[in-house]
Design a protein around this motif. Structure first.
Motif, PDB file in Angstrom:
ATOM      1  N   THR A 114      58.043  21.826  78.285  1.00  0.00           N
ATOM      2  CA  THR A 114      57.290  22.620  77.311  1.00  0.00           C
ATOM      3  C   THR A 114      55.904  22.035  77.100  1.00  0.00           C
ATOM      4  O   THR A 114      54.903  22.768  77.069  1.00  0.00           O
ATOM      5  CB  THR A 114      58.061  22.698  75.978  1.00  0.00           C
ATOM      6  OG1 THR A 114      59.341  23.289  76.222  1.00  0.00           O
ATOM      7  CG2 THR A 114      57.307  23.509  74.946  1.00  0.00           C
ATOM      8  N   GLU A 115      55.809  20.710  76.967  1.00  0.00           N
ATOM      9  CA  GLU A 115      54.502  20.053  76.793  1.00  0.00           C
ATOM     10  C   GLU A 115      53.639  20.232  78.038  1.00  0.00           C
ATOM     11  O   GLU A 115      52.434  20.479  77.938  1.00  0.00           O
ATOM     12  CB  GLU A 115      54.673  18.564  76.485  1.00  0.00           C
ATOM     13  CG  GLU A 115      55.299  18.266  75.149  1.00  0.00           C
ATOM     14  CD  GLU A 115      54.484  18.740  73.956  1.00  0.00           C
ATOM     15  OE1 GLU A 115      53.270  19.036  74.102  1.00  0.00           O
ATOM     16  OE2 GLU A 115      55.053  18.829  72.860  1.00  0.00           O
ATOM     17  N   LEU A 116      54.245  20.118  79.217  1.00  0.00           N
ATOM     18  CA  LEU A 116      53.503  20.304  80.465  1.00  0.00           C
ATOM     19  C   LEU A 116      52.976  21.726  80.571  1.00  0.00           C
ATOM     20  O   LEU A 116      51.815  21.942  80.908  1.00  0.00           O
ATOM     21  CB  LEU A 116      54.395  19.970  81.660  1.00  0.00           C
ATOM     22  CG  LEU A 116      53.798  20.189  83.047  1.00  0.00           C
ATOM     23  CD1 LEU A 116      52.501  19.423  83.231  1.00  0.00           C
ATOM     24  CD2 LEU A 116      54.815  19.795  84.113  1.00  0.00           C
ATOM     25  N   ARG A 117      53.804  22.684  80.258  1.00  0.00           N
ATOM     26  CA  ARG A 117      53.367  24.089  80.299  1.00  0.00           C
ATOM     27  C   ARG A 117      52.206  24.323  79.337  1.00  0.00           C
ATOM     28  O   ARG A 117      51.222  24.967  79.680  1.00  0.00           O
ATOM     29  CB  ARG A 117      54.536  25.020  79.978  1.00  0.00           C
ATOM     30  CG  ARG A 117      54.119  26.471  80.034  1.00  0.00           C
ATOM     31  CD  ARG A 117      55.232  27.411  79.657  1.00  0.00           C
ATOM     32  NE  ARG A 117      54.717  28.764  79.708  1.00  0.00           N
ATOM     33  CZ  ARG A 117      55.255  29.734  80.397  1.00  0.00           C
ATOM     34  NH1 ARG A 117      56.345  29.534  81.087  1.00  0.00           N
ATOM     35  NH2 ARG A 117      54.719  30.930  80.382  1.00  0.00           N
ATOM     36  N   ARG A 118      52.310  23.786  78.132  1.00  0.00           N
ATOM     37  CA  ARG A 118      51.245  23.942  77.129  1.00  0.00           C
ATOM     38  C   ARG A 118      49.937  23.339  77.643  1.00  0.00           C
ATOM     39  O   ARG A 118      48.869  23.948  77.536  1.00  0.00           O
ATOM     40  CB  ARG A 118      51.668  23.289  75.818  1.00  0.00           C
ATOM     41  CG  ARG A 118      50.672  23.522  74.696  1.00  0.00           C
ATOM     42  CD  ARG A 118      51.166  22.977  73.367  1.00  0.00           C
ATOM     43  NE  ARG A 118      52.416  23.623  72.992  1.00  0.00           N
ATOM     44  CZ  ARG A 118      53.502  22.985  72.561  1.00  0.00           C
ATOM     45  NH1 ARG A 118      53.504  21.675  72.453  1.00  0.00           N
ATOM     46  NH2 ARG A 118      54.587  23.635  72.230  1.00  0.00           N
TER      47      ARG A 118
END
Length: 118
Positions: free
Chosen positions: A91-95
């Protein structure tokens, strides 16, 4: 010629590569859905095919953790291919990628490519 299939985001962050018996502090050079490029001291000794745990600190309280294998090493630089990532880190990588690419269709294309296993 650059034949990368995934968009990479250049980001300045500290990272650590963990292996049994040895840890290497690193600097993140760039990051994608497929993996990362790290820079470390000249003393790191990576084993091809070995899976390492990588922690990347985007901010004081934002960490991306992944299990990855080195796909190449050139002096102080090593490229890693992600083999697993937890949901919170994904999720952090996608953001991070959404914010830096600026075009949601680019990230969607990368996700579709990743799901197809290319």
């Amino acid at each position: 010629m650059d034949n990368r299939r995934f968009h990479r985001v250049v980001h300045d962050a500290r990272a650590t590569v963990f292996s049994p018996g040895r840890d290497w502090p690193c600097q993140l050079h760039d990051l994608s859905l497929k993996g990362c490029l790290l820079e470390a001291g000249a003393d790191w000794q990576l084993e091809p095919g070995q899976t390492y745990r990588i922690s990347i600190w985007l901010a004081r309280d934002i960490e991306i953790g992944m299990d990855a294998r080195p796909v190449y090493q050139n002096g102080r630089y090593a490229g890693f291919q992600c083999v697993s990532i937890d949901l919170e880190s994904a999720t952090e990588l996608r953001r991070l990628l959404e914010l830096n690419l600026g075009d949601p269709s680019l990230l969607e294309r990368d996700i579709q490519t990743l799901l197809r296993g290319v």
